[in-house]
Write a protein that holds these residues in place. Structure first.
Motif, short mmCIF file in Angstrom:
data_model
loop_
_atom_site.label_atom_id
_atom_site.label_comp_id
_atom_site.label_asym_id
_atom_site.label_seq_id
_atom_site.Cartn_x
_atom_site.Cartn_y
_atom_site.Cartn_z
N GLN A 1 1.00 -1.27 -0.06
CA GLN A 1 0.08 0.11 0.03
C GLN A 1 0.87 1.30 0.09
O GLN A 1 0.47 2.24 -0.81
CB GLN A 1 -0.91 -0.07 1.45
CG GLN A 1 -1.75 -0.75 1.20
CD GLN A 1 -2.87 -1.06 2.37
OE1 GLN A 1 -2.39 -1.13 3.43
NE2 GLN A 1 -4.18 -1.19 2.23
N MET A 2 1.78 1.33 1.03
CA MET A 2 2.70 2.50 0.84
C MET A 2 3.46 2.78 -0.34
O MET A 2 3.72 3.74 -0.93
CB MET A 2 3.84 2.28 2.13
CG MET A 2 3.17 2.43 3.54
SD MET A 2 4.32 2.58 4.76
CE MET A 2 4.96 0.88 4.86
N ARG A 3 3.87 1.64 -1.30
CA ARG A 3 4.44 1.78 -2.27
C ARG A 3 3.66 2.25 -3.50
O ARG A 3 3.94 2.89 -4.27
CB ARG A 3 5.25 0.43 -2.66
CG ARG A 3 6.01 0.60 -3.98
CD ARG A 3 7.01 -0.88 -4.11
NE ARG A 3 6.13 -2.00 -4.29
CZ ARG A 3 6.23 -2.92 -3.30
NH1 ARG A 3 6.83 -2.63 -2.17
NH2 ARG A 3 5.58 -3.91 -3.47
N THR A 4 2.31 1.42 -3.59
CA THR A 4 1.29 1.91 -4.52
C THR A 4 0.99 3.29 -4.47
O THR A 4 0.86 3.91 -5.54
CB THR A 4 0.08 0.83 -4.30
OG1 THR A 4 0.50 -0.59 -4.43
CG2 THR A 4 -0.82 1.12 -5.37
N TYR A 5 0.85 3.66 -3.41
CA TYR A 5 0.26 5.21 -3.06
C TYR A 5 1.23 6.08 -2.77
O TYR A 5 0.88 7.33 -2.53
CB TYR A 5 -0.70 5.19 -1.96
CG TYR A 5 -2.04 4.48 -2.08
CD1 TYR A 5 -3.24 4.97 -3.01
CD2 TYR A 5 -2.29 2.96 -1.72
CE1 TYR A 5 -4.19 4.38 -3.15
CE2 TYR A 5 -3.61 2.46 -1.97
CZ TYR A 5 -4.55 3.11 -2.71
OH TYR A 5 -5.65 2.40 -3.14
N ASN A 6 2.59 5.60 -2.82
CA ASN A 6 3.74 6.44 -2.44
C ASN A 6 3.53 7.50 -1.41
O ASN A 6 3.77 8.64 -1.13
CB ASN A 6 4.01 7.35 -3.55
CG ASN A 6 5.24 8.29 -3.50
OD1 ASN A 6 6.20 7.93 -3.06
ND2 ASN A 6 5.39 9.35 -4.51
N VAL A 7 3.43 6.67 -0.21
CA VAL A 7 3.01 7.11 1.10
C VAL A 7 4.38 6.60 2.22
O VAL A 7 3.89 5.54 2.84
CB VAL A 7 1.93 7.21 1.73
CG1 VAL A 7 1.66 7.83 3.13
CG2 VAL A 7 0.60 7.77 0.63
N PRO A 8 5.58 6.96 2.15
CA PRO A 8 6.37 6.40 2.87
C PRO A 8 6.46 6.69 4.27
O PRO A 8 7.11 7.84 4.77
CB PRO A 8 7.74 6.63 2.23
CG PRO A 8 7.62 7.98 1.61
CD PRO A 8 6.06 7.89 1.11
N VAL A 9 5.71 5.94 5.23
CA VAL A 9 5.51 6.55 6.64
C VAL A 9 6.96 6.41 7.14
O VAL A 9 7.78 5.32 7.03
CB VAL A 9 4.68 5.60 7.44
CG1 VAL A 9 4.68 6.14 8.66
CG2 VAL A 9 3.32 5.69 6.80
N PRO A 10 7.57 7.48 7.87
CA PRO A 10 8.94 7.47 8.51
C PRO A 10 8.90 6.56 9.61
O PRO A 10 8.00 6.41 10.34
CB PRO A 10 9.22 8.95 8.67
CG PRO A 10 7.85 9.66 9.00
CD PRO A 10 6.99 8.73 8.04
#
Length: 225
Positions: free
Chosen positions: A111-120
């Motif tokens: 999900q993070m890769r698909t939506y480009n949301v890299p939670v730190p």
């Protein structure tokens, strides 16, 4: 002594009897051959055209048409059912999120890769929620971090903290209502939108800066089809 001409032992009578028998046998043989020829002709002509090729029967034509119908109808029906189930599933998820809030967990790596949301990694809590519809799919993410985590997060989009416009809330009320976010009140908001051409995801980022050194980040990343 007078010879009995009607006696079976008379050579002429025996000869005549033999000739009669041969004639009868020949007749029988002819009848048999005629019957076989008629049967052969009947079997050969029923399912063949004048040039000898087999003729398609009604049953075979009906079966072919039925198979073609199934090949068209089954995939179309499956697509319609799948789309309806997906729509119903999306509605159920929205109702669940509205009643119970965001899921208190990390989004998956996919999900993070698909939506480009890299939670730190520098976070104290993280929540997420995903919606899917006919035209768009969105990932909602909320997390509390520190100044370093915010800087690393913004760097992923080529942004800096100064790019956050003071007092700007970039997430719509409709989007916020789906997960129970409240962007009202007298709070220090900062927001920015990272637009990408489809099918790349675009991010609406809003940050609560009330607590110095520990911002709360709200992100809605949307993929449009």
């Amino acid at each position: 002594m007078t010879e009995n001409l009607d006696s079976p032992e008379n050579p002429d009578n025996l000869k005549n009897a033999g000739n009669a028998g041969n004639t009868e046998n020949a007749g029988n043989t002819g009848n048999t051959e005629n019957a076989e020829n008629a049967a052969s002709t009947g079997n050969g002509g029923a399912g063949r055209s004048p040039d000898g090729a087999p003729r398609p029967t009604r049953g075979r034509r009906w079966l072919t048409a039925f198979v073609i119908f199934l090949l068209i109808a089954i995939p179309a029906g499956y697509i319609a059912i799948s789309a309806e189930q997906s729509r119903d599933s999306g509605q159920n998820k929205e109702q669940e999120a509205a009643s119970t809030g965001l899921y208190n967990d990390w989004p998956s790596r996919v999900q993070m890769r698909t939506y480009n949301v890299p939670v730190p990694g520098q976070i104290s809590s993280v929540y997420y929620y995903e919606t899917n519809s006919w035209k768009t799919s969105s990932l909602f993410v909320q997390f509390r971090t520190n100044d370093l985590g915010l800087r690393l997060f913004l760097q992923n989009y080529g942004l800096e903290r100064k790019d956050l416009k003071s007092g700007r809330v970039t997430i719509s009320q409709e989007q916020a209502a789906k997960v129970g976010w409240d962007f009202g009140g007298h709070r220090q908001w900062g927001g920015v939108v990272h637009e990408q051409p489809s099918p790349e995801p675009s991010q609406a980022i809003t940050v609560n800066l009330d607590e110095a050194g520990y911002p709360i980040v709200y992100v809605v990343s949307t993929v449009r089809f």
